[in-house]
Design a protein around this motif. Structure first.
Motif, PDB file in Angstrom:
ATOM      1  N   ARG A 106       0.838  -1.200   0.000  1.00  0.00           N
ATOM      2  CA  ARG A 106       0.000   0.000   0.000  1.00  0.00           C
ATOM      3  C   ARG A 106       0.872   1.249   0.000  1.00  0.00           C
ATOM      4  O   ARG A 106       1.929   1.289   0.648  1.00  0.00           O
ATOM      5  CB  ARG A 106      -0.919   0.016   1.227  1.00  0.00           C
ATOM      6  N   ALA A 107       0.399   2.239  -0.715  1.00  0.00           N
ATOM      7  CA  ALA A 107       1.056   3.553  -0.714  1.00  0.00           C
ATOM      8  C   ALA A 107      -0.003   4.579  -1.055  1.00  0.00           C
ATOM      9  O   ALA A 107      -0.607   4.519  -2.132  1.00  0.00           O
ATOM     10  CB  ALA A 107       2.197   3.599  -1.720  1.00  0.00           C
ATOM     11  N   GLY A 108      -0.242   5.522  -0.138  1.00  0.00           N
ATOM     12  CA  GLY A 108      -1.299   6.495  -0.363  1.00  0.00           C
ATOM     13  C   GLY A 108      -2.631   5.775  -0.445  1.00  0.00           C
ATOM     14  O   GLY A 108      -3.003   4.985   0.414  1.00  0.00           O
ATOM     15  N   GLY A 109      -3.356   6.001  -1.506  1.00  0.00           N
ATOM     16  CA  GLY A 109      -4.651   5.339  -1.675  1.00  0.00           C
ATOM     17  C   GLY A 109      -4.596   4.138  -2.590  1.00  0.00           C
ATOM     18  O   GLY A 109      -5.643   3.600  -2.992  1.00  0.00           O
ATOM     19  N   VAL A 110      -3.395   3.685  -2.955  1.00  0.00           N
ATOM     20  CA  VAL A 110      -3.236   2.573  -3.896  1.00  0.00           C
ATOM     21  C   VAL A 110      -2.837   1.310  -3.141  1.00  0.00           C
ATOM     22  O   VAL A 110      -1.947   1.335  -2.289  1.00  0.00           O
ATOM     23  CB  VAL A 110      -2.165   2.898  -4.956  1.00  0.00           C
ATOM     24  N   THR A 111      -3.505   0.203  -3.460  1.00  0.00           N
ATOM     25  CA  THR A 111      -3.162  -1.094  -2.876  1.00  0.00           C
ATOM     26  C   THR A 111      -2.899  -2.090  -4.000  1.00  0.00           C
ATOM     27  O   THR A 111      -3.718  -2.249  -4.912  1.00  0.00           O
ATOM     28  CB  THR A 111      -4.292  -1.622  -1.983  1.00  0.00           C
ATOM     29  N   LEU A 112      -1.768  -2.728  -3.942  1.00  0.00           N
ATOM     30  CA  LEU A 112      -1.420  -3.785  -4.894  1.00  0.00           C
ATOM     31  C   LEU A 112      -1.410  -5.108  -4.151  1.00  0.00           C
ATOM     32  O   LEU A 112      -0.764  -5.235  -3.114  1.00  0.00           O
ATOM     33  CB  LEU A 112      -0.044  -3.517  -5.516  1.00  0.00           C
ATOM     34  N   GLU A 113      -2.115  -6.086  -4.685  1.00  0.00           N
ATOM     35  CA  GLU A 113      -2.248  -7.371  -4.000  1.00  0.00           C
ATOM     36  C   GLU A 113      -1.292  -8.414  -4.561  1.00  0.00           C
ATOM     37  O   GLU A 113      -1.003  -8.441  -5.754  1.00  0.00           O
ATOM     38  CB  GLU A 113      -3.696  -7.866  -4.110  1.00  0.00           C
ATOM     39  N   SER A 114      -0.834  -9.281  -3.665  1.00  0.00           N
ATOM     40  CA  SER A 114      -0.007 -10.448  -4.009  1.00  0.00           C
ATOM     41  C   SER A 114       1.205 -10.071  -4.856  1.00  0.00           C
ATOM     42  O   SER A 114       1.415 -10.586  -5.959  1.00  0.00           O
ATOM     43  CB  SER A 114      -0.861 -11.497  -4.747  1.00  0.00           C
ATOM     44  N   ILE A 115       2.011  -9.171  -4.339  1.00  0.00           N
ATOM     45  CA  ILE A 115       3.220  -8.734  -5.021  1.00  0.00           C
ATOM     46  C   ILE A 115       4.410  -9.557  -4.508  1.00  0.00           C
ATOM     47  O   ILE A 115       4.614  -9.671  -3.299  1.00  0.00           O
ATOM     48  CB  ILE A 115       3.472  -7.230  -4.790  1.00  0.00           C
ATOM     49  N   PRO A 116       5.204 -10.128  -5.399  1.00  0.00           N
ATOM     50  CA  PRO A 116       6.371 -10.901  -4.957  1.00  0.00           C
ATOM     51  C   PRO A 116       7.386 -10.023  -4.224  1.00  0.00           C
ATOM     52  O   PRO A 116       7.732  -8.937  -4.681  1.00  0.00           O
ATOM     53  CB  PRO A 116       6.966 -11.435  -6.270  1.00  0.00           C
ATOM     54  N   VAL A 117       7.837 -10.512  -3.074  1.00  0.00           N
ATOM     55  CA  VAL A 117       8.857  -9.839  -2.278  1.00  0.00           C
ATOM     56  C   VAL A 117      10.130 -10.682  -2.355  1.00  0.00           C
ATOM     57  O   VAL A 117      10.097 -11.892  -2.122  1.00  0.00           O
ATOM     58  CB  VAL A 117       8.403  -9.687  -0.817  1.00  0.00           C
ATOM     59  N   VAL A 118      11.239 -10.044  -2.680  1.00  0.00           N
ATOM     60  CA  VAL A 118      12.501 -10.766  -2.828  1.00  0.00           C
ATOM     61  C   VAL A 118      13.523 -10.184  -1.856  1.00  0.00           C
ATOM     62  O   VAL A 118      13.831  -8.992  -1.906  1.00  0.00           O
ATOM     63  CB  VAL A 118      13.040 -10.661  -4.266  1.00  0.00           C
ATOM     64  N   GLY A 119      14.026 -11.031  -0.976  1.00  0.00           N
ATOM     65  CA  GLY A 119      15.109 -10.622  -0.091  1.00  0.00           C
ATOM     66  C   GLY A 119      16.437 -10.936  -0.742  1.00  0.00           C
ATOM     67  O   GLY A 119      16.651 -12.054  -1.240  1.00  0.00           O
ATOM     68  N   THR A 120      17.332  -9.958  -0.799  1.00  0.00           N
ATOM     69  CA  THR A 120      18.632 -10.156  -1.434  1.00  0.00           C
ATOM     70  C   THR A 120      19.730  -9.559  -0.557  1.00  0.00           C
ATOM     71  O   THR A 120      19.461  -8.868   0.426  1.00  0.00           O
ATOM     72  CB  THR A 120      18.698  -9.489  -2.819  1.00  0.00           C
ATOM     73  N   THR A 121      20.959  -9.818  -0.958  1.00  0.00           N
ATOM     74  CA  THR A 121      22.101  -9.164  -0.337  1.00  0.00           C
ATOM     75  C   THR A 121      22.519  -7.972  -1.199  1.00  0.00           C
ATOM     76  O   THR A 121      21.992  -7.766  -2.296  1.00  0.00           O
ATOM     77  CB  THR A 121      23.264 -10.162  -0.171  1.00  0.00           C
ATOM     78  N   ALA A 122      23.483  -7.218  -0.711  1.00  0.00           N
ATOM     79  CA  ALA A 122      23.793  -5.922  -1.334  1.00  0.00           C
ATOM     80  C   ALA A 122      24.403  -6.042  -2.727  1.00  0.00           C
ATOM     81  O   ALA A 122      24.326  -5.092  -3.526  1.00  0.00           O
ATOM     82  CB  ALA A 122      24.740  -5.134  -0.425  1.00  0.00           C
ATOM     83  N   ASP A 123      25.003  -7.188  -3.048  1.00  0.00           N
ATOM     84  CA  ASP A 123      25.653  -7.349  -4.356  1.00  0.00           C
ATOM     85  C   ASP A 123      24.674  -7.721  -5.465  1.00  0.00           C
ATOM     86  O   ASP A 123      25.099  -7.944  -6.603  1.00  0.00           O
ATOM     87  CB  ASP A 123      26.735  -8.435  -4.276  1.00  0.00           C
ATOM     88  N   PHE A 124      23.414  -7.800  -5.160  1.00  0.00           N
ATOM     89  CA  PHE A 124      22.411  -8.253  -6.133  1.00  0.00           C
ATOM     90  C   PHE A 124      22.522  -7.531  -7.481  1.00  0.00           C
ATOM     91  O   PHE A 124      22.547  -8.187  -8.525  1.00  0.00           O
ATOM     92  CB  PHE A 124      21.007  -8.093  -5.538  1.00  0.00           C
ATOM     93  N   PRO A 125      22.573  -6.197  -7.549  1.00  0.00           N
ATOM     94  CA  PRO A 125      22.608  -5.537  -8.863  1.00  0.00           C
ATOM     95  C   PRO A 125      23.818  -5.925  -9.711  1.00  0.00           C
ATOM     96  O   PRO A 125      23.691  -6.164 -10.917  1.00  0.00           O
ATOM     97  CB  PRO A 125      22.625  -4.047  -8.509  1.00  0.00           C
ATOM     98  N   SER A 126      24.996  -6.007  -9.099  1.00  0.00           N
ATOM     99  CA  SER A 126      26.194  -6.317  -9.872  1.00  0.00           C
ATOM    100  C   SER A 126      26.253  -7.787 -10.264  1.00  0.00           C
ATOM    101  O   SER A 126      26.665  -8.126 -11.381  1.00  0.00           O
ATOM    102  CB  SER A 126      27.451  -5.941  -9.076  1.00  0.00           C
ATOM    103  N   VAL A 127      25.822  -8.663  -9.362  1.00  0.00           N
ATOM    104  CA  VAL A 127      25.862 -10.095  -9.655  1.00  0.00           C
ATOM    105  C   VAL A 127      24.850 -10.450 -10.740  1.00  0.00           C
ATOM    106  O   VAL A 127      25.153 -11.226 -11.660  1.00  0.00           O
ATOM    107  CB  VAL A 127      25.591 -10.918  -8.375  1.00  0.00           C
ATOM    108  N   ARG A 128      23.678  -9.872 -10.672  1.00  0.00           N
ATOM    109  CA  ARG A 128      22.615 -10.221 -11.610  1.00  0.00           C
ATOM    110  C   ARG A 128      22.541  -9.285 -12.816  1.00  0.00           C
ATOM    111  O   ARG A 128      21.642  -9.401 -13.639  1.00  0.00           O
ATOM    112  CB  ARG A 128      21.274 -10.216 -10.870  1.00  0.00           C
ATOM    113  N   ASP A 129      23.507  -8.384 -12.951  1.00  0.00           N
ATOM    114  CA  ASP A 129      23.529  -7.433 -14.075  1.00  0.00           C
ATOM    115  C   ASP A 129      22.188  -6.716 -14.212  1.00  0.00           C
ATOM    116  O   ASP A 129      21.600  -6.630 -15.299  1.00  0.00           O
ATOM    117  CB  ASP A 129      23.868  -8.154 -15.386  1.00  0.00           C
ATOM    118  N   TYR A 130      21.713  -6.186 -13.114  1.00  0.00           N
ATOM    119  CA  TYR A 130      20.386  -5.562 -13.054  1.00  0.00           C
ATOM    120  C   TYR A 130      20.537  -4.260 -12.279  1.00  0.00           C
ATOM    121  O   TYR A 130      20.578  -4.249 -11.059  1.00  0.00           O
ATOM    122  CB  TYR A 130      19.424  -6.529 -12.361  1.00  0.00           C
ATOM    123  N   ASP A 131      20.655  -3.159 -12.989  1.00  0.00           N
ATOM    124  CA  ASP A 131      21.029  -1.888 -12.376  1.00  0.00           C
ATOM    125  C   ASP A 131      19.839  -1.112 -11.814  1.00  0.00           C
ATOM    126  O   ASP A 131      18.691  -1.324 -12.208  1.00  0.00           O
ATOM    127  CB  ASP A 131      21.756  -1.009 -13.402  1.00  0.00           C
TER     128      ASP A 131
END
Length: 403
Positions: A106-131
């Motif tokens: 939820r944020a403000g008046g918007v609610t998004l249901e069943s959104i995937p949550v991913v826990g990662t470590t700090a190197d995620f962007p460099s390891v996965r080439d995802y900036d």
């Protein structure tokens, strides 16, 4: 008789019944087109698999629990990732990941249901080439402190805040309030995962807030990604990682409760699956060509019967048996080559249209064109030879007596 004259005579024989000649070639047309289209579908599937796996990142080594081993899902722990980072030589980054149950956001008046949550470590962007396209990713210190920060996928950011900047905004994931510090670049679907439709949190925060009721425990990770410094070091890293985890888990390295794979290993596994699919398609296409060849032989036998008097007359006028054989064999080859030519056009065009407007990617295999055309030629020669020999064996006197 000169070969040119034989070709001319064979062509005239086919033109006596244009509709029948066309219908005879249909089997070959369908078979040749099938070969090209089916190989294009298979090649497209393999290319898509390779691209999707390579999109996970470059020089990746993927560590995951061994499927089918009791308790294996709980044995790959965050401490294993830390140990690999400290002791394995040759890696430039490590990303441990865990995905709890999807959450409402939820944020403000918007609610998004069943959104995937991913826990990662700090190197995620460099390891996965995802900036990160806006803001920043969290640091190792923020992960250790379980800082309540979040990075949004580009699609989630747009859904929650539209054109307004998401940086500094507060969102609620389930019942936990988090501060947005970054938005990832647009990546889209990779291996059926919508990277733009996920949110990324420090993995230790995920353990604390979203894994307390998980049967895997509060420190188990789903996957550990290692990024190698170079391709040449991958084998060494795999050996080091396998030995380290086997010792930590107290298991035989030959029978581990985890798997260590490279992208090429996964691609090879997927290609083995598509190979069976490709073989099935090849058999279907081959049967189509076989049916087309039987059709050519059947029609040529009918043609020999219908033109018995013509054959007898030609032999009486001096045509040799070899000339008659060559004429009918050439008729069969012309039928198969005509079918092959049209089949190639339809196969290439069909592959393009199927890939453009269909749901599966296609890539035309250059070798499939001469392969299909050559197969059509062989079909014409093989199935045309018997009717041609029957025509050549006719006795001219008996042939002239027939009505």
């Amino acid at each position: 008789m000169k070969l040119k004259k034989i070709f001319h005579t064979a062509w005239e024989g086919l033109m006596l019944n244009k509709v029948r000649s066309f219908l005879t070639t249909l089997g070959v047309i369908i078979g040749v087109a099938s070969v090209i289209v089916m190989l294009a579908v298979s090649a497209g599937a393999e290319a898509s698999i390779a691209e999707q796996i390579n999109a996970l990142g470059a020089n990746l080594i993927i560590v995951s629990p061994m499927r089918g081993v009791p308790g294996a899902g709980r044995t790959l722990l965050i401490d294993d990732a830390y140990a690999i980072a400290e002791q394995v030589v040759g890696i430039t980054g490590i990303s441990a990941e865990q995905s709890p149950a999807a959450q409402n956001i939820r944020a403000g008046g918007v609610t998004l249901e069943s959104i995937p949550v991913v826990g990662t470590t700090a190197d995620f962007p460099s390891v996965r080439d995802y900036d990160v396209s806006e803001g920043r990713y969290f640091t190792t210190d923020e992960d250790d402190r379980k800082a309540k920060v979040v990075i949004l996928g580009s699609g989630i950011a747009a859904d929650l805040f539209g054109t307004e900047s998401a940086i500094g905004q507060t969102i609620t994931v389930d019942s936990t309030k988090l501060t947005v510090i970054g938005v990832m670049e647009t990546k889209g679907l990779v291996a059926d995962i919508d990277y733009d439709g996920r949110v990324y949190l420090p993995i230790n925060l995920v353990f604390q807030k979203f894994m307390t009721a998980s049967p895997m425990g509060t420190d188990a990770v789903r996957t550990i990604y290692l990024k190698s410094e170079s391709q040449e070091q991958i084998d060494s890293i795999i050996a080091q990682t396998t030995a380290l985890l086997a010792e930590r888990h107290d298991v035989d390295p030959a029978k581990p409760d985890f798997t260590v794979q490279t992208q090429q290993d996964i691609i090879a596994t997927q290609e083995a699956t598509t190979a069976a699919f490709r073989d099935l398609l090849a058999w279907v296409a081959g049967i189509s060509l076989l049916v087309g060849g039987i059709g050519i032989m059947n029609i040529m036998l009918v043609s020999v019967t219908e033109r018995t008097r013509e054959i007898g007359l030609r032999q009486a006028l001096g045509a040799r048996a070899s000339t008659v054989l060559m004429q009918f064999l050439i008729e069969a080859i012309i039928l198969s080559l005509a079918g092959g030519f049209v089949g190639v056009i339809l196969g290439v065009g069909g592959s393009y249209l199927f890939g453009t407007f269909g749901t599966m990617r296609t890539e035309i295999v250059p070798m499939s064109i001469p392969l299909a055309f050559g197969a059509a030629t062989i079909v014409g020669i093989f199935f045309g030879y018997y009717p041609a020999t029957q025509a050549a064996k006719l006795d001219p006197i008996e042939a002239l007596r027939r009505e």
